[in-house]
Design an enzyme around this catalytic site. Structure first.
Site, PDB file in Angstrom:
ATOM      1  N   LEU A   1       0.817  -1.211   0.000  1.00  0.00           N
ATOM      2  CA  LEU A   1       0.000   0.000   0.000  1.00  0.00           C
ATOM      3  C   LEU A   1       0.855   1.267   0.000  1.00  0.00           C
ATOM      4  CD1 LEU A   1      -2.639  -1.144   2.645  1.00  0.00           C
ATOM      5  CD2 LEU A   1      -2.904  -1.142   0.153  1.00  0.00           C
TER       6      LEU A   1
ATOM      7  N   LYS B   1      15.882  -2.965  -1.474  1.00  0.00           N
ATOM      8  CA  LYS B   1      14.481  -3.057  -1.896  1.00  0.00           C
ATOM      9  C   LYS B   1      13.934  -1.690  -2.272  1.00  0.00           C
ATOM     10  CE  LYS B   1      13.274  -7.201   0.765  1.00  0.00           C
ATOM     11  NZ  LYS B   1      12.433  -7.755   1.864  1.00  0.00           N
TER      12      LYS B   1
ATOM     13  N   ASP C   1      14.198   1.954  10.602  1.00  0.00           N
ATOM     14  CA  ASP C   1      13.720   0.712  11.198  1.00  0.00           C
ATOM     15  C   ASP C   1      12.871   1.084  12.409  1.00  0.00           C
ATOM     16  OD1 ASP C   1      13.285  -1.666  12.527  1.00  0.00           O
ATOM     17  OD2 ASP C   1      15.378  -2.303  12.511  1.00  0.00           O
TER      18      ASP C   1
ATOM     19  N   ASN D   1       2.549   4.383   7.176  1.00  0.00           N
ATOM     20  CA  ASN D   1       1.988   3.236   6.471  1.00  0.00           C
ATOM     21  C   ASN D   1       2.581   1.905   6.918  1.00  0.00           C
ATOM     22  OD1 ASN D   1       0.909   1.834   3.774  1.00  0.00           O
ATOM     23  ND2 ASN D   1       3.115   1.436   3.926  1.00  0.00           N
TER      24      ASN D   1
ATOM     25  N   LYS E   1       6.767  12.529  16.803  1.00  0.00           N
ATOM     26  CA  LYS E   1       7.288  13.475  17.804  1.00  0.00           C
ATOM     27  C   LYS E   1       8.488  14.258  17.255  1.00  0.00           C
ATOM     28  CE  LYS E   1       9.739  13.329  22.286  1.00  0.00           C
ATOM     29  NZ  LYS E   1       8.981  14.294  23.102  1.00  0.00           N
TER      30      LYS E   1
ATOM     31  N   SER F   1      -4.373   2.303   9.956  1.00  0.00           N
ATOM     32  CA  SER F   1      -4.895   1.403  10.980  1.00  0.00           C
ATOM     33  C   SER F   1      -5.561   0.228  10.276  1.00  0.00           C
ATOM     34  CB  SER F   1      -5.869   2.133  11.901  1.00  0.00           C
ATOM     35  OG  SER F   1      -6.329   1.272  12.917  1.00  0.00           O
TER      36      SER F   1
ATOM     37  N   TYR G   1      -2.271  -7.624  17.610  1.00  0.00           N
ATOM     38  CA  TYR G   1      -2.392  -6.798  16.400  1.00  0.00           C
ATOM     39  C   TYR G   1      -3.528  -5.787  16.559  1.00  0.00           C
ATOM     40  CZ  TYR G   1      -3.525  -5.551  11.556  1.00  0.00           C
ATOM     41  OH  TYR G   1      -3.803  -4.859  10.398  1.00  0.00           O
TER      42      TYR G   1
ATOM     43  N   LYS H   1      -3.470  -1.638  16.365  1.00  0.00           N
ATOM     44  CA  LYS H   1      -4.252  -0.884  15.377  1.00  0.00           C
ATOM     45  C   LYS H   1      -5.253   0.058  16.060  1.00  0.00           C
ATOM     46  CE  LYS H   1      -1.994  -1.406  12.742  1.00  0.00           C
ATOM     47  NZ  LYS H   1      -1.398  -0.590  11.651  1.00  0.00           N
TER      48      LYS H   1
END
Length: 321
Positions: A27, A52, A78, A105, A136, A160, A192, A196
């Site tokens: 996405l 990548k 990271d 994302n 922040k 989310s 998870y 979210k």
């Protein structure tokens, strides 16, 4: 539901600076590709792997006119490491005097037990804590940009999921056990959901405290992306391929899945209650549909979002550039 077509509905982005985490795949990559077509000054592709990212940049640049090929830059980041996040923010702020869109994302889903470098449950630490530190550190640049930009044009978009409904009941977030590998015995899917839910609540908390920046959260829909590989593998070899086939048949494409977050990043601000457009602090299902939050995500009196804000501020205290 909003009818949104990226090619015609993304406005001219001349002069704007965008940062997207996890934009080397899925996405994030699709969002980057669509936004890159509309003349931004710079888009930062924040990810862990330079190899990548470089491949993604090459493939996207091959589809763009020559004049747009220098707009995408790799930013190593990271989200499981505070040192890496601070290094990324320092690099960004040394190179750019503005930030118009921060799209958070990147994320992980339903993965095995583990901890981030700083000792947070790995899903909560990656999906919420890591992004919160990035926010922040970049807030001063976002605020500076908002002073001179059109009202509501500076955005924070948190990716989310409708999976926020899987968060543990009745608490929503198990604050006392966020520094254990399984958050006090929660299943991987509940962990998870907890992360979210935090993405939704934190966007609302940001909107409350920084109204000059439009902060929203979005659910992309059920999309077949790289994120599904781990959960699919967890079903075991005999169910892996049937489940993969079902996902291909019934999941949205990546192009469809990226519509909501891309819309949230660029759509006009709603001018009146109930009007079309983006409204600060709202959680949107695709595309631009509000009001499908769980009860915990609605958090009508800001009890949980305030608690999350205070917990996060305490955890990030002293983390500066």
């Amino acid at each position: 539901m909003v009818n949104f077509s990226p090619d015609k509905d993304i406005p001219d982005l001349s002069g704007k600076v965008i940062l997207i985490t996890g934009a080397n795949v899925g996405l994030g990559r699709e969002s980057l590709h669509q936004l890159a077509k509309h003349n931004p000054r710079t888009i930062y592709l924040a990810a862990r792997s330079k190899a990548k990212a470089d491949q993604t940049i090459k493939e996207i640049n091959d589809t763009l006119p020559d004049t747009a090929r220098s707009t995408i830059r790799f930013l190593e980041c990271d989200l499981t490491s505070f040192d890496s996040i601070k290094k990324a923010a320092k690099t960004f702020t040394s190179e750019s005097d503005r930030l118009d869109i921060l799209m958070n994302n990147a994320g992980i889903m339903a993965c095995p037990e583990g901890l981030t470098n700083e000792g947070y449950e790995v899903q909560f630490g990656t999906n919420h804590v890591g992004h919160s530190l990035l926010i922040k550190l970049l807030l001063p640049t976002l605020q500076k940009t908002a002073k001179d930009a059109p009202t509501g044009s500076v955005r924070i978009v948190n990716l989310s999921s409708a999976g926020e409904q899987l968060a543990p009941k009745p608490d929503g977030i198990k604050f006392d056990s966020l520094k254990t590998p399984n958050s006090g015995g929660l299943s991987t899917w509940t962990r998870y959901g907890q992360s979210k839910l935090a993405n939704v609540l934190y966007a609302r908390a940001l909107a409350k405290r920084y109204p000059e920046i439009v902060s929203v959260s979005v659910h992309p829909g059920v999309v077949q992306t790289e994120l599904t590989r781990g959960p699919l593998a967890s079903y075991g070899s005999w169910l892996y391929y049937p489940t993969k086939i079902m996902a291909a048949l019934f999941c949205k494409s990546v192009a469809q899945g990226a519509l909501n977050q891309t819309w949230a990043a660029v759509a006009p601000v709603a001018k009146q209650e109930g009007g079309q457009g983006v409204k600060n602090g709202i959680f949107y299902h695709p595309v631009g549909v509000a009001g499908k939050d769980s009860g915990l995500a609605k958090d009508e009196h800001d009890v949980l979002s305030d608690k999350l804000w205070e917990w996060t501020e305490k955890e990030l205290k002293g983390q500066e550039l």
